[in-house]
Structures are given as C-alpha cells and as structure tokens.
Enzyme design. Structure first.
Site, mmCIF file in Angstrom:
data_model
loop_
_atom_site.group_PDB
_atom_site.id
_atom_site.type_symbol
_atom_site.label_atom_id
_atom_site.label_comp_id
_atom_site.label_asym_id
_atom_site.label_seq_id
_atom_site.Cartn_x
_atom_site.Cartn_y
_atom_site.Cartn_z
ATOM 1 N N SER A 1 0.860 -1.180 0.000
ATOM 2 C CA SER A 1 0.000 0.000 0.000
ATOM 3 C C SER A 1 0.897 1.231 0.000
ATOM 4 C CB SER A 1 -0.884 0.007 1.259
ATOM 5 O OG SER A 1 -1.548 1.238 1.432
ATOM 6 N N TYR B 1 -1.733 -1.123 10.323
ATOM 7 C CA TYR B 1 -1.752 -1.385 8.882
ATOM 8 C C TYR B 1 -0.411 -1.003 8.252
ATOM 9 C CZ TYR B 1 -3.653 -1.292 4.085
ATOM 10 O OH TYR B 1 -3.904 -1.509 2.746
ATOM 11 N N LYS C 1 2.175 -3.488 6.321
ATOM 12 C CA LYS C 1 2.468 -3.270 4.903
ATOM 13 C C LYS C 1 3.926 -2.900 4.669
ATOM 14 C CE LYS C 1 -1.582 -4.184 3.141
ATOM 15 N NZ LYS C 1 -1.766 -5.349 2.261
#
Length: 268
Positions: free
Chosen positions: A135, A148, A152
């Site tokens: 991402s 997150y 990632k």
C-alpha cells in the site's frame, strides 16, 4: 498468459477479484482464495478456467491443504498474489493491542506463510512470480493506520529480501503499492476495539476503479517492474518520493550473485 496459472488470495472482491478477471481475460487459469466461497464462485463464473479454494489465511492447516491442491491442479503456480488483508481506522493511543496482532497476522504473517509454501516449487521449476499487495501506507506512515502501516511496511521488506535471495533462481518478486482504490477496504477496516468500521471514505469511493488498477498492475508485472505504484495525485507523489531506486535492487542482487548467501551460511 495462456497456459499459466495465477493464485490470488483475497479474491472475493476488490483488487483481488479484479486481478482474477484481468488475468483470466489474458488466458490464465486462476485459483481464487478467500473466506467467502459464494463470492469466490461469483468471480469464478467470470473466468474461463478457475479453481475455488476457500480458507482463512490464518489457518495454517487449511493453507497447507490449499497449497497442495493448487500445485496439483495444473502442475504448479506461475504467479502467486498475496493480496488478502484488512485495514485500520483508529489512533494508536486508543487501539487495543489485539487489533495490532490481528492486522499483522492477516496482512503480514499469513501472506508470508502463503509465499513460503510456494517458494520451493517455483525454485525447483526455475520460474514463477510473486506479487505482494502492499500500500502507499507501506511506504508512508499514515495517521489512523499504525497497525496497517507496520504490516504493509513489513510485507515490502520481506518481499525485497526475498527478491534478492531468488534473483538468480528464475523467480521474480513484485511489490505493488496501491493508493485509493474504489473497494470496501475502508468499510471493512478495524476500529480501536477490533470491530468493523462499517463506512467508507470519500477518497476511497472516488478512487481508481479496481478494474483499471488491476490492468495497470498486470501490465507492470508483465513488464518486469519490481516496484509498482498504482495511485493518483498526492498519493502517487508520496509513493514516488519513497520509491526505491532500481540500482539499489540491482546492487543487492549483485551481492547474491557474488556469493553473499553462501558466505553467510559457511560462517554459520
């Protein structure tokens, strides 16, 4: 892609489903995995040749069984896409530690396990590709997404190191950094207590259509790009600012070619 097999996790919707349809349109046989068998079957109906293998990516036994079936179906997997994941919308100050464990387990550890089960077969065949869906939040620390981002960033680190190790084995590794894609990622994001958020963001709803993003991703993989940024506007600019220079990837691959791994192993 005629005669090639692509296995995609998180294939029941969003980017995963769009990638499945895109590769299928190019002649690939696709293996679709996720937890929702009914939705996977809907995606499979749009693909000329598809195998549905539903399982929870955190279930090691189910993953091992699915890997065995995937490898047997066509005699191997040519492209493995680690796409399954869940996002986050909560401040670190307010977030339960279990939310960190759950997101890192799904977005990082389970995706590593998925790849680990396929490395040996690809190396033995001397061909294959891994595509890891990171991402822009895997390049830039974004507020409300500490778990997150950690997952990632970690996935990209694993992939970059794996690429170096496999650089002389005939196996390619690609890391994809999407920005805002018009999917349910925000709606399904975990909040501070681990519950689903249940609503989307305007920037996501107005993001790149999954079908357009999938075409860009597949074209870039086919072109051999190692780092693939799929974003627009400010998100694209942020990703490009943090892009890893190709010469750095080449330098690390040259270390492997010069015997770095063998030297390290010999030293114990």
């Amino acid at each position: 892609m005629q005669g090639k097999t692509v296995w995609i996790t998180g294939a029941s919707s969003g980017i995963g489903a769009a990638l499945a349809r895109e590769w299928a349109s190019r002649g690939a046989a696709v293996i679709l995995s996720g937890r929702d068998e009914a939705r996977l079957s809907e995606v499979a109906a749009d693909c000329a040749e598809a195998l549905v293998l539903p399982f929870d990516v955190r279930d090691d036994a189910a993953l091992a069984e699915a890997t065995s079936q995937a490898l047997q179906w066509k005699g191997g997997v040519d492209v493995a896409v680690a796409n399954a994941g869940v996002s986050q919308r909560s401040q670190a100050l307010k977030t339960d530690m279990q939310v960190y464990r759950d997101i890192i387990d799904i977005d990082l550890t389970a995706q590593i396990a998925f790849a680990q089960g396929l490395i040996g077969s690809m190396v033995e065949r001397g061909s294959g590709s891994f595509a890891f869906i990171s991402s822009i939040a895997g390049k830039v620390g974004v507020p409300m997404r500490t778990a997150y981002c950690a997952a990632k960033f970690g996935l990209a680190g694993y992939a970059d190191a794996l690429r170096a190790e496999l650089s002389n084995k005939g196996v390619s590794v690609h890391v994809i950094y999407p920005g805002s894609i018009a999917t349910n990622i925000s709606r399904n994001a975990l909040t501070a207590d681990g519950n689903k958020r249940g609503r989307s963001d305007k920037v996501i709803d107005e993001g790149i259509p999954p079908e357009a993003a999938a075409k860009t991703m597949v074209d870039a993989i086919a072109a051999g790009e190692r780092e693939i940024i799929v974003a627009e506007g400010m998100e694209q600019a942020m990703g490009e600012m943090r892009r890893t220079p190709d010469q750095l990837f080449d330098q690390v691959a040259a270390m492997v070619a010069a015997g770095y791994i063998e030297k390290m192993e010999a030293e114990g």
